[in-house]
Design a protein around this motif. Sequence first.
Motif, PDB file in Angstrom:
ATOM      1  N   PRO A 153      25.380  31.389  -7.789  1.00 32.94           N
ATOM      2  CA  PRO A 153      25.618  30.874  -8.318  1.00 32.94           C
ATOM      3  C   PRO A 153      26.226  31.620  -9.366  1.00 32.94           C
ATOM      4  O   PRO A 153      24.951  31.548 -10.435  1.00 32.94           O
ATOM      5  N   MET A 154      26.615  30.692 -10.846  1.00 41.04           N
ATOM      6  CA  MET A 154      26.547  31.013 -11.989  1.00 41.04           C
ATOM      7  C   MET A 154      25.620  30.559 -12.962  1.00 41.04           C
ATOM      8  O   MET A 154      26.134  28.975 -13.143  1.00 41.04           O
ATOM      9  N   TYR A 155      24.828  30.825 -13.380  1.00 42.90           N
ATOM     10  CA  TYR A 155      23.508  29.675 -14.186  1.00 42.90           C
ATOM     11  C   TYR A 155      23.537  30.152 -15.409  1.00 42.90           C
ATOM     12  O   TYR A 155      22.733  31.572 -16.019  1.00 42.90           O
ATOM     13  N   ASN A 156      23.954  29.506 -16.789  1.00 39.27           N
ATOM     14  CA  ASN A 156      23.920  30.218 -17.813  1.00 39.27           C
ATOM     15  C   ASN A 156      24.612  32.133 -18.042  1.00 39.27           C
ATOM     16  O   ASN A 156      23.592  32.752 -18.791  1.00 39.27           O
ATOM     17  N   PHE A 157      25.363  31.437 -17.598  1.00 37.07           N
ATOM     18  CA  PHE A 157      26.058  33.001 -17.420  1.00 37.07           C
ATOM     19  C   PHE A 157      25.441  34.206 -17.093  1.00 37.07           C
ATOM     20  O   PHE A 157      25.866  35.648 -16.741  1.00 37.07           O
TER      21      PHE A 157
ATOM     22  N   SER B 210      30.215  30.743  -7.469  1.00 33.41           N
ATOM     23  CA  SER B 210      30.709  30.124  -8.109  1.00 33.41           C
ATOM     24  C   SER B 210      30.089  29.484  -9.571  1.00 33.41           C
ATOM     25  O   SER B 210      29.402  29.661 -10.257  1.00 33.41           O
TER      26      SER B 210
ATOM     27  N   GLY C  79      30.983  26.664 -12.701  1.00 28.94           N
ATOM     28  CA  GLY C  79      31.705  25.511 -13.106  1.00 28.94           C
ATOM     29  C   GLY C  79      33.218  25.754 -13.804  1.00 28.94           C
ATOM     30  O   GLY C  79      34.568  24.497 -13.795  1.00 28.94           O
ATOM     31  N   ASP C  80      33.101  27.061 -15.344  1.00 31.90           N
ATOM     32  CA  ASP C  80      33.936  26.578 -15.834  1.00 31.90           C
ATOM     33  C   ASP C  80      35.121  27.865 -15.206  1.00 31.90           C
ATOM     34  O   ASP C  80      35.042  28.378 -13.978  1.00 31.90           O
TER      35      ASP C  80
ATOM     36  N   TYR D  12      36.370  33.979 -15.975  1.00 33.72           N
ATOM     37  CA  TYR D  12      35.740  35.071 -16.129  1.00 33.72           C
ATOM     38  C   TYR D  12      35.584  36.322 -15.129  1.00 33.72           C
ATOM     39  O   TYR D  12      35.003  37.334 -15.108  1.00 33.72           O
TER      40      TYR D  12
ATOM     41  N   ASP E  91      34.725  24.790 -10.489  1.00 33.93           N
ATOM     42  CA  ASP E  91      33.968  23.394  -9.837  1.00 33.93           C
ATOM     43  C   ASP E  91      33.524  22.074 -10.585  1.00 33.93           C
ATOM     44  O   ASP E  91      33.477  20.773  -9.939  1.00 33.93           O
ATOM     45  N   GLU E  92      33.403  22.420 -12.024  1.00 33.26           N
ATOM     46  CA  GLU E  92      32.976  21.336 -13.322  1.00 33.26           C
ATOM     47  C   GLU E  92      33.668  20.387 -13.635  1.00 33.26           C
ATOM     48  O   GLU E  92      34.085  19.232 -13.761  1.00 33.26           O
TER      49      GLU E  92
ATOM     50  N   ARG F  77      19.534  34.611  -1.467  1.00 32.39           N
ATOM     51  CA  ARG F  77      20.813  32.779  -2.183  1.00 32.39           C
ATOM     52  C   ARG F  77      19.175  32.735  -3.018  1.00 32.39           C
ATOM     53  O   ARG F  77      17.727  32.257  -2.539  1.00 32.39           O
TER      54      ARG F  77
HETATM   55  C1  FMN Z   1      21.853  24.709 -14.777  1.00 32.32           C
HETATM   56  C2  FMN Z   1      23.218  25.643 -14.712  1.00 32.32           C
HETATM   57  C3  FMN Z   1      23.614  26.623 -15.212  1.00 32.32           C
HETATM   58  C4  FMN Z   1      25.132  26.705 -15.073  1.00 32.32           C
HETATM   59  N1  FMN Z   1      25.744  27.589 -15.800  1.00 32.32           N
HETATM   60  C5  FMN Z   1      27.127  27.492 -15.848  1.00 32.32           C
HETATM   61  C6  FMN Z   1      28.003  28.888 -16.732  1.00 32.32           C
HETATM   62  O1  FMN Z   1      26.995  29.700 -17.247  1.00 32.32           O
HETATM   63  N2  FMN Z   1      29.233  29.029 -17.054  1.00 32.32           N
HETATM   64  C7  FMN Z   1      29.824  28.028 -15.890  1.00 32.32           C
HETATM   65  O2  FMN Z   1      31.063  28.559 -15.678  1.00 32.32           O
HETATM   66  N3  FMN Z   1      29.147  27.342 -14.811  1.00 32.32           N
HETATM   67  C8  FMN Z   1      27.777  27.142 -15.169  1.00 32.32           C
HETATM   68  N4  FMN Z   1      27.587  26.014 -14.110  1.00 32.32           N
HETATM   69  C9  FMN Z   1      28.052  25.417 -13.615  1.00 32.32           C
HETATM   70  C10 FMN Z   1      27.600  26.217 -11.850  1.00 32.32           C
HETATM   71  O3  FMN Z   1      28.153  27.314 -11.817  1.00 32.32           O
HETATM   72  C11 FMN Z   1      28.600  25.768 -11.091  1.00 32.32           C
HETATM   73  O4  FMN Z   1      28.485  24.216 -11.017  1.00 32.32           O
HETATM   74  C12 FMN Z   1      28.710  26.309  -9.343  1.00 32.32           C
HETATM   75  O5  FMN Z   1      29.187  25.741  -8.150  1.00 32.32           O
HETATM   76  C13 FMN Z   1      26.838  25.800  -8.079  1.00 32.32           C
HETATM   77  O6  FMN Z   1      26.837  26.061  -7.653  1.00 32.32           O
HETATM   78  P1  FMN Z   1      25.234  25.258  -6.950  1.00 32.32           P
HETATM   79  O7  FMN Z   1      25.269  23.980  -6.736  1.00 32.32           O
HETATM   80  O8  FMN Z   1      25.493  26.134  -6.026  1.00 32.32           O
HETATM   81  O9  FMN Z   1      23.727  25.608  -7.986  1.00 32.32           O
HETATM   82  C14 FMN Z   1      25.853  26.137 -14.284  1.00 32.32           C
HETATM   83  C15 FMN Z   1      25.345  24.695 -13.748  1.00 32.32           C
HETATM   84  C16 FMN Z   1      23.435  25.110 -13.372  1.00 32.32           C
HETATM   85  C17 FMN Z   1      22.679  23.507 -12.700  1.00 32.32           C
END
Ligand code: FMN
Length: 164
Positions: free
Chosen positions: A26-30, A77, A79-80, A83, A119-120, A164
């Motif tokens: 997943p993407m976490y803070n880009f 995956s 949230g936004d 990309y 996702d969000e 993962r």
């Molecule tokens: C710590 C954190 C940082 C995130 N940063 C981003 C981001 O930079 N851009 C984005 O589009 N979504 C971001 N998200 C949303 C996740 O990428 C998205 O919900 C993903 O499906 C989460 O997967 P997971 O449930 O396996 O952790 C972030 C979520 C978390 C928890």
Amino acid sequence: MKETLAESDALVDELLAADLIVAGVPMYNFNVPAQFKAYIDNIVRVGRTFGFDRLRVGEPYWPLLAESGKKLVILSSRGDHGYARGERLEHMNHVEPSIRTAFGYIGITDVESVAIEYDEFADERLKTSIAMAERQVDVFVDRLLREWSTREPGAPEPSLAMAR
Ligand SMILES: Cc1cc2nc3c(=O)[nH]c(=O)nc-3n(C[C@H](O)[C@H](O)[C@H](O)COP(=O)(O)O)c2cc1C
């Protein structure tokens, strides 16, 4: 040192034995989550996945897994949305580019990536994004099975690593 390296050794052994590597990221803070970065730091290993010789003129580093036939699939995956290549936030996506760089460095350049967005938002757009990603995975798996079914007689069964 040997004890400290045991986990890295095991991850490298798993990678060396795999024909297909499936990375759920997943993407976490880009960028990639810290755990996945730790995985990369464990498998990019001098003498095991890349070579280094400071006396070598021109290119002191070289990949050890080039032409190994390994494939990497990145399942991501976000949230936004926006990309993907050519889209509004492409310049902020450091997930697939950083993974491709690290795996390319050790010689794994056959890379497929599939990502879910929205996702969000948890609305229809997420459902559509999941459906599109599932179709992409189906097409990839069909292609892979066709490739594997035509492999040389007597060639070993393909094997899989999941990260993962
Ligand atoms: C710590 C954190 C940082 C995130 N940063 C981003 C981001 O930079 N851009 C984005 O589009 N979504 C971001 N998200 C949303 C996740 O990428 C998205 O919900 C993903 O499906 C989460 O997967 P997971 O449930 O396996 O952790 C972030 C979520 C978390 C928890």
